[in-house]
Write an enzyme that holds these catalytic residues in place. Structure first.
Site, PDB file in Angstrom:
ATOM      1  N   THR A  73       0.832  -1.203   0.000  1.00 19.03           N
ATOM      2  CA  THR A  73       0.000   0.000   0.000  1.00 19.03           C
ATOM      3  C   THR A  73       0.866   1.252   0.000  1.00 19.03           C
ATOM      4  O   THR A  73       0.583   2.226  -0.714  1.00 19.03           O
ATOM      5  CB  THR A  73      -0.945   0.006   1.218  1.00 19.03           C
ATOM      6  OG1 THR A  73      -1.868  -1.084   1.100  1.00 19.03           O
ATOM      7  CG2 THR A  73      -1.723   1.308   1.305  1.00 19.03           C
ATOM      8  N   ASN A 152      -7.262  -9.088  -7.439  1.00 16.34           N
ATOM      9  CA  ASN A 152      -7.206  -9.816  -6.172  1.00 16.34           C
ATOM     10  C   ASN A 152      -8.522 -10.489  -5.803  1.00 16.34           C
ATOM     11  O   ASN A 152      -8.551 -11.362  -4.930  1.00 16.34           O
ATOM     12  CB  ASN A 152      -6.801  -8.862  -5.044  1.00 16.34           C
ATOM     13  CG  ASN A 152      -7.751  -7.682  -4.915  1.00 16.34           C
ATOM     14  OD1 ASN A 152      -7.890  -6.898  -5.851  1.00 16.34           O
ATOM     15  ND2 ASN A 152      -8.396  -7.548  -3.772  1.00 16.34           N
ATOM     16  N   CYS A 324     -13.509  -5.004   4.295  1.00 13.52           N
ATOM     17  CA  CYS A 324     -12.913  -3.741   4.733  1.00 13.52           C
ATOM     18  C   CYS A 324     -11.988  -4.000   5.904  1.00 13.52           C
ATOM     19  O   CYS A 324     -11.899  -5.105   6.438  1.00 13.52           O
ATOM     20  CB  CYS A 324     -13.998  -2.734   5.101  1.00 13.52           C
ATOM     21  SG  CYS A 324     -14.945  -3.193   6.565  1.00 13.52           S
TER      22      CYS A 324
END
Length: 384
Positions: A73, A152, A324
């Site tokens: 990230t 993904n 999430c």
């Protein structure tokens, strides 16, 4: 309730390779700072440099093109946010099915963001991308294109070479998210037209908390954390020697442990077994080139949350199409971009296998899934 002994969520994170564990433990005994010039510092620097070479070999990159980061990230954010700042990018063009790390970085970059749609197969709409780049050219705008090599959620492989040809060397910039592709596809970064590429250790049997940004020489000024000049001035902060050593060991060992043909065979068995359990099952991305390690599907009427809870109670770990950070089941923006019906999106599941998966895992999953589906249909009055 049993312990979760059947782990089929390798796309989220892979079990640590034994070679990686050994490398991390050994590196934890290194006391020095890699930037120090004394013998302890030199020993730490040697471990970092050795890992850099191993990651470079896996990526088909030059050693000096590897920048270690705190995660994929961070690497993605450095490429996009740092790239926009370094080159005064006017537009960031992203695929609608990109990882949230890419989408959020694009939004945070300060440049205009344009999303290119997906076809029903999950493949990027190349014609739409070509139109977006033509519009940027007509407006005299400089663009940064971000594309994910392997999705993904669905495992769909994007046509990176076609994207490279459209972006054109020296015309615009191209960043490739190779997190799911590393170790499973030949990245050949040094020979490709892509300007930057991101990798993650924990997707290839390495530790969490360490990633890498691959950069071509003309992207050396793309920075996110200036710091004290570490990583050849491209990423500040004292290097996490043990994690980097683990990344290097994973890059070296993963290809030896990862049997793509055997894993694809097991995934085919999963798909065949699921069709036997539920004739109305829907698979996503089946019309496209897909990575052989995962299956993305939905059984109409069986919500993702219900299925995952039932499987977890059976000792089987899988995931939904999207989750999430709080661990709650989220709705997949990827499937929505593919035009999948909203009700079906809420039923999406992903099974992903890897280096440690076995035939027994497949058998256990299918047996558990059969029980979960039977209980659900009994409770809802559906025909078996």
């Amino acid at each position: 309730m049993t312990d979760a002994a059947t782990y089929l969520d390798h796309a989220a994170t892979t079990p640590l390779l034994p070679e990686v564990r050994a490398a991390i433990v050994e590196a934890l005994d290194l006391t020095g700072n890699p930037s120090s010039v004394h013998r302890h510092g030199r020993a730490a620097r040697e471990a970092v440099d050795r890992a850099r070479g191993e990651v470079a070999r896996l990526a088909g990159a030059d050693r000096n093109q590897v920048v270690f980061t705190g995660s994929a990230t961070e690497a993605i954010t450095q490429a996009i946010v740092g790239g926009v700042k370094a080159y005064a990018i006017d537009r960031v063009i992203v695929g609608a099915g990109e990882h949230q790390a890419v989408l959020k970085a694009a939004e945070a970059s300060g440049a205009a963001v344009e999303r290119v749609g997906l076809l029903a197969s999950g493949v990027l709409d190349i014609a739409a991308l070509e139109a977006s780049l033509r519009a940027a050219d007509d407006a005299g705008a400089l663009a940064l294109v971000a594309v994910q090599w392997v999705n993904n959620e669905t495992g769909v492989v994007q046509p990176v070479s076609e994207v490279e040809a459209l972006v054109g060397p020296g015309r615009h910039y191209l960043f490739v998210d190779a997190v799911q592709a590393a170790g499973k596809r030949e990245l050949e970064f040094a020979a490709r037209a892509a300007d930057m590429m991101a990798m993650s250790a924990h997707k290839i049997g390495g530790p969490s908390g360490i990633g890498a940004l691959l950069v071509k020489g003309h992207c050396d000024t793309v920075r996110l954390i200036p710091g004290g000049g570490q990583e050849q001035g491209r990423r500040g902060g004292t290097e996490a020697v043990a994690l980097i050593a683990g990344f290097g060991a994973a890059a070296n060992a993963f290809r030896q442990r990862y049997d793509a043909a055997d894993i694809a065979r097991r995934v085919d068995s999963v798909s065949a077994g699921l069709r036997d359990i539920a004739a109305d099952i829907v698979f996503f991305g089946g019309e496209a080139d897909r990575i052989g390690s995962m299956a993305s599907f939905a059984i109409p009427g069986l919500k993702s949350s219900v299925a995952m809870m039932g499987l977890d109670l059976e000792g089987v770990s899988v995931s939904s199409g999207s989750a999430c950070s709080s661990g709650k089941v989220g709705r997949s923006h990827v499937l929505e971009a593919m035009g999948v019906d909203t009700a079906l999106v809420g039923c999406a599941l992903r099974v992903s296998l890897g280096w440690s998966s076995s035939d027994d895992d497949v058998t256990e999953f299918l047996a558990a899934m059969r029980r979960v589906v039977a209980r659900h249909r009994s409770a809802t009055g559906q025909a078996a």
